[in-house]
Design a protein around this motif. Structure first.
Motif, PDB file in Angstrom:
ATOM      1  N   ASN A 186      24.067 -26.297  47.488  1.00 12.33           N
ATOM      2  CA  ASN A 186      22.870 -26.837  46.851  1.00 12.33           C
ATOM      3  C   ASN A 186      23.237 -28.048  45.984  1.00 12.33           C
ATOM      4  O   ASN A 186      24.408 -28.431  45.880  1.00 12.33           O
ATOM      5  CB  ASN A 186      22.125 -25.761  46.047  1.00 12.33           C
ATOM      6  N   LYS A 187      22.240 -28.657  45.351  1.00 11.70           N
ATOM      7  CA  LYS A 187      22.452 -29.906  44.625  1.00 11.70           C
ATOM      8  C   LYS A 187      23.440 -29.747  43.478  1.00 11.70           C
ATOM      9  O   LYS A 187      24.348 -30.563  43.306  1.00 11.70           O
ATOM     10  CB  LYS A 187      21.114 -30.430  44.092  1.00 11.70           C
ATOM     11  N   ARG A 188      23.290 -28.694  42.681  1.00 12.61           N
ATOM     12  CA  ARG A 188      24.181 -28.502  41.539  1.00 12.61           C
ATOM     13  C   ARG A 188      25.621 -28.298  41.997  1.00 12.61           C
ATOM     14  O   ARG A 188      26.558 -28.879  41.443  1.00 12.61           O
ATOM     15  CB  ARG A 188      23.721 -27.290  40.710  1.00 12.61           C
ATOM     16  N   THR A 189      25.804 -27.489  43.025  1.00 10.15           N
ATOM     17  CA  THR A 189      27.147 -27.208  43.517  1.00 10.15           C
ATOM     18  C   THR A 189      27.739 -28.422  44.215  1.00 10.15           C
ATOM     19  O   THR A 189      28.955 -28.655  44.166  1.00 10.15           O
ATOM     20  CB  THR A 189      27.124 -25.990  44.454  1.00 10.15           C
ATOM     21  N   THR A 190      26.888 -29.222  44.833  1.00 11.45           N
ATOM     22  CA  THR A 190      27.351 -30.473  45.444  1.00 11.45           C
ATOM     23  C   THR A 190      27.981 -31.385  44.395  1.00 11.45           C
ATOM     24  O   THR A 190      29.044 -31.973  44.617  1.00 11.45           O
ATOM     25  CB  THR A 190      26.181 -31.198  46.133  1.00 11.45           C
ATOM     26  N   ASN A 191      27.353 -31.510  43.261  1.00  9.38           N
ATOM     27  CA  ASN A 191      27.909 -32.353  42.193  1.00  9.38           C
ATOM     28  C   ASN A 191      29.246 -31.816  41.697  1.00  9.38           C
ATOM     29  O   ASN A 191      30.173 -32.584  41.411  1.00  9.38           O
ATOM     30  CB  ASN A 191      26.921 -32.460  41.036  1.00  9.38           C
ATOM     31  N   LYS A 192      29.375 -30.501  41.613  1.00 11.52           N
ATOM     32  CA  LYS A 192      30.648 -29.894  41.228  1.00 11.52           C
ATOM     33  C   LYS A 192      31.708 -30.149  42.300  1.00 11.52           C
ATOM     34  O   LYS A 192      32.874 -30.431  41.998  1.00 11.52           O
ATOM     35  CB  LYS A 192      30.467 -28.389  41.005  1.00 11.52           C
ATOM     36  N   PHE A 193      31.290 -30.032  43.553  1.00 13.35           N
ATOM     37  CA  PHE A 193      32.189 -30.299  44.689  1.00 13.35           C
ATOM     38  C   PHE A 193      32.726 -31.731  44.631  1.00 13.35           C
ATOM     39  O   PHE A 193      33.936 -31.962  44.778  1.00 13.35           O
ATOM     40  CB  PHE A 193      31.418 -30.054  45.992  1.00 13.35           C
ATOM     41  N   ILE A 194      31.865 -32.683  44.381  1.00 11.94           N
ATOM     42  CA  ILE A 194      32.278 -34.086  44.297  1.00 11.94           C
ATOM     43  C   ILE A 194      33.229 -34.290  43.118  1.00 11.94           C
ATOM     44  O   ILE A 194      34.223 -35.035  43.217  1.00 11.94           O
ATOM     45  CB  ILE A 194      31.050 -35.000  44.202  1.00 11.94           C
ATOM     46  N   ASP A 195      32.974 -33.608  42.015  1.00 14.10           N
ATOM     47  CA  ASP A 195      33.870 -33.694  40.855  1.00 14.10           C
ATOM     48  C   ASP A 195      35.241 -33.103  41.180  1.00 14.10           C
ATOM     49  O   ASP A 195      36.276 -33.667  40.791  1.00 14.10           O
ATOM     50  CB  ASP A 195      33.264 -32.970  39.658  1.00 14.10           C
ATOM     51  N   PHE A 196      35.274 -31.977  41.880  1.00 17.36           N
ATOM     52  CA  PHE A 196      36.541 -31.358  42.276  1.00 17.36           C
ATOM     53  C   PHE A 196      37.352 -32.316  43.150  1.00 17.36           C
ATOM     54  O   PHE A 196      38.562 -32.477  42.954  1.00 17.36           O
ATOM     55  CB  PHE A 196      36.293 -30.060  43.047  1.00 17.36           C
ATOM     56  N   ILE A 197      36.697 -32.948  44.116  1.00 16.59           N
ATOM     57  CA  ILE A 197      37.388 -33.885  45.005  1.00 16.59           C
ATOM     58  C   ILE A 197      37.955 -35.047  44.205  1.00 16.59           C
ATOM     59  O   ILE A 197      39.120 -35.440  44.379  1.00 16.59           O
ATOM     60  CB  ILE A 197      36.435 -34.417  46.099  1.00 16.59           C
ATOM     61  N   GLY A 198      37.173 -35.622  43.317  1.00 16.16           N
ATOM     62  CA  GLY A 198      37.623 -36.741  42.509  1.00 16.16           C
ATOM     63  C   GLY A 198      38.813 -36.382  41.644  1.00 16.16           C
ATOM     64  O   GLY A 198      39.759 -37.173  41.488  1.00 16.16           O
ATOM     65  N   HIS A 199      38.795 -35.184  41.078  1.00 14.68           N
ATOM     66  CA  HIS A 199      39.913 -34.728  40.248  1.00 14.68           C
ATOM     67  C   HIS A 199      41.178 -34.591  41.084  1.00 14.68           C
ATOM     68  O   HIS A 199      42.266 -35.010  40.660  1.00 14.68           O
ATOM     69  CB  HIS A 199      39.563 -33.393  39.595  1.00 14.68           C
ATOM     70  N   TYR A 200      41.046 -34.024  42.284  1.00 12.74           N
ATOM     71  CA  TYR A 200      42.208 -33.847  43.159  1.00 12.74           C
ATOM     72  C   TYR A 200      42.772 -35.192  43.616  1.00 12.74           C
ATOM     73  O   TYR A 200      43.985 -35.421  43.575  1.00 12.74           O
ATOM     74  CB  TYR A 200      41.834 -33.000  44.375  1.00 12.74           C
ATOM     75  N   VAL A 201      41.886 -36.076  44.030  1.00 15.31           N
ATOM     76  CA  VAL A 201      42.305 -37.380  44.564  1.00 15.31           C
ATOM     77  C   VAL A 201      42.847 -38.275  43.452  1.00 15.31           C
ATOM     78  O   VAL A 201      43.765 -39.076  43.658  1.00 15.31           O
ATOM     79  CB  VAL A 201      41.128 -38.061  45.296  1.00 15.31           C
ATOM     80  N   GLY A 202      42.272 -38.141  42.254  1.00 17.18           N
ATOM     81  CA  GLY A 202      42.679 -38.978  41.132  1.00 17.18           C
ATOM     82  C   GLY A 202      41.797 -40.191  40.948  1.00 17.18           C
ATOM     83  O   GLY A 202      42.030 -41.009  40.055  1.00 17.18           O
ATOM     84  N   VAL A 203      40.775 -40.318  41.796  1.00 21.05           N
ATOM     85  CA  VAL A 203      39.825 -41.429  41.724  1.00 21.05           C
ATOM     86  C   VAL A 203      38.427 -40.869  41.964  1.00 21.05           C
ATOM     87  O   VAL A 203      38.194 -40.214  42.988  1.00 21.05           O
ATOM     88  CB  VAL A 203      40.132 -42.518  42.771  1.00 21.05           C
ATOM     89  N   PRO A 204      37.462 -41.113  41.082  1.00 22.30           N
ATOM     90  CA  PRO A 204      36.102 -40.623  41.325  1.00 22.30           C
ATOM     91  C   PRO A 204      35.503 -41.220  42.594  1.00 22.30           C
ATOM     92  O   PRO A 204      35.763 -42.390  42.926  1.00 22.30           O
ATOM     93  CB  PRO A 204      35.341 -41.098  40.082  1.00 22.30           C
ATOM     94  N   ALA A 205      34.721 -40.442  43.294  1.00 22.79           N
ATOM     95  CA  ALA A 205      34.114 -40.907  44.540  1.00 22.79           C
ATOM     96  C   ALA A 205      33.257 -42.144  44.321  1.00 22.79           C
ATOM     97  O   ALA A 205      33.160 -43.007  45.199  1.00 22.79           O
ATOM     98  CB  ALA A 205      33.284 -39.794  45.172  1.00 22.79           C
ATOM     99  N   THR A 206      32.647 -42.258  43.157  1.00 19.35           N
ATOM    100  CA  THR A 206      31.789 -43.417  42.870  1.00 19.35           C
ATOM    101  C   THR A 206      32.565 -44.727  42.868  1.00 19.35           C
ATOM    102  O   THR A 206      31.981 -45.795  43.047  1.00 19.35           O
ATOM    103  CB  THR A 206      31.096 -43.244  41.509  1.00 19.35           C
ATOM    104  N   GLU A 207      33.886 -44.646  42.673  1.00 17.90           N
ATOM    105  CA  GLU A 207      34.717 -45.851  42.674  1.00 17.90           C
ATOM    106  C   GLU A 207      35.204 -46.217  44.074  1.00 17.90           C
ATOM    107  O   GLU A 207      35.870 -47.245  44.246  1.00 17.90           O
ATOM    108  CB  GLU A 207      35.910 -45.667  41.738  1.00 17.90           C
ATOM    109  N   LEU A 208      34.880 -45.387  45.055  1.00 18.07           N
ATOM    110  CA  LEU A 208      35.304 -45.647  46.429  1.00 18.07           C
ATOM    111  C   LEU A 208      34.093 -46.038  47.279  1.00 18.07           C
ATOM    112  O   LEU A 208      33.834 -45.485  48.341  1.00 18.07           O
ATOM    113  CB  LEU A 208      36.013 -44.417  47.009  1.00 18.07           C
ATOM    114  N   ASP A 209      33.368 -47.006  46.772  1.00 15.97           N
ATOM    115  CA  ASP A 209      32.176 -47.535  47.442  1.00 15.97           C
ATOM    116  C   ASP A 209      32.482 -48.971  47.843  1.00 15.97           C
ATOM    117  O   ASP A 209      32.633 -49.852  46.998  1.00 15.97           O
ATOM    118  CB  ASP A 209      30.986 -47.485  46.490  1.00 15.97           C
TER     119      ASP A 209
END
Length: 279
Positions: A186-209
């Motif tokens: 769902n929407k709330r968990t999606t945002n958490k998922f995106i945060d988890f990915i960004g933390h693992y990668v070391g770069v927030p997804a918003t910066e990879l546009d």
């Protein structure tokens, strides 16, 4: 019906409500771990025509060339998610016949490179490594996640004379949101998922546009996408094309996400673009 997939989606829908952190973390682990599929017979033949070596410890690359017909220009191919270097050979062989030296890297976690996990930013860093180790590329040609990674790499300083982006995403956040919706978060968990990915990668997804990283880019770009691509929608390429000062969007029909790599029509378009003088 794929019962395992449907069961996974149901688990995620329930988990999104009662255990959103668990569901988000579980989805991020799955997203970051690419599957490795058996190599096909035609790929083995392609492998035998090239020279394999390590770009660095754990990163494997293959080189194809006809030394007798070399024009001293190099091209780099960047494969997509859960793919590998040899799967680009449908487009490679014609460029080799034209005298180009072509390199294709197995990205971390793919092909003959090591690793169990990978991500788009790591792909882009590997493109940067290829430039550092192999020198200037006349063209960089990427497919799917490899196209997205090539765009990110150029946005972060990699140089090339020409850029070809096939069936690629313009935004990694868009990729993550599509995946999240597909697996039932769902929407709330999606945002958490995106945060988890960004933390693992070391770069927030918003910066990879790429639309932000490539503002007014002067490198001539050819974007190729099938109208009915169900894995990466054509809207990703239509969103990215205007960012370049010199770009062309070539939309195909009936090729989907993968057959596009073996299309004579697509090769002819790429060949014309790569061989043309810059505007």
């Amino acid at each position: 019906m794929n019962y395992a997939l449907e069961g996974y989606k149901l688990t995620n829908r329930i988990g999104s409500v009662i255990a959103p952190n668990w569901a988000a973390k579980n989805a991020s682990i799955k997203f970051l771990k690419p599957n490795r599929y058996p190599i096909k017979a035609w790929e083995r033949e392609a492998e035998q025509t090239g020279t394999r070596f390590n770009l660095s410890e754990g990163v494997s690359v293959i080189r194809w060339s006809h030394n007798s017909n070399s024009n001293d220009k190099q091209i780099l191919f960047v494969h997509g998610w859960e793919s590998r270097a040899t799967q680009m050979y449908g487009l490679v062989k014609g460029l080799v016949q034209q005298g180009y030296t072509v390199f294709a890297v197995d990205m971390p976690g793919h092909g003959q490179s090591t690793g169990d996990t990978s991500n788009a930013y790591l792909f882009s860093q590997t493109v940067k490594l290829a430039q550092q180790e192999l020198g200037h590329f006349h063209a960089i040609i990427g497919h799917s996640m490899g196209a997205g990674a090539a765009a990110i790499a150029v946005g972060k300083g990699v140089t090339t004379d020409k850029l070809v982006l096939i069936s690629g995403p313009s935004s990694i956040e868009n990729v993550l949101r599509r995946f999240s919706g597909f697996v039932g978060l769902n929407k709330r968990t999606t945002n958490k998922f995106i945060d988890f990915i960004g933390h693992y990668v070391g770069v927030p997804a918003t910066e990879l546009d790429a639309t932000k990283l490539l503002q007014a880019c002067d490198i001539p770009a050819l974007l190729i996408h099938d109208e009915h691509d169900i894995e990466v929608p054509v809207s990703e390429s239509t969103r990215l094309a205007p960012v370049f000062n010199q770009s062309e969007l070539f939309v195909t029909q009936g090729l989907g996400h993968r057959k596009i790599l073996k299309s004579d029509e697509v090769f002819a378009k790429i060949s014309s673009f790569v061989n043309a003088d810059a505007c």
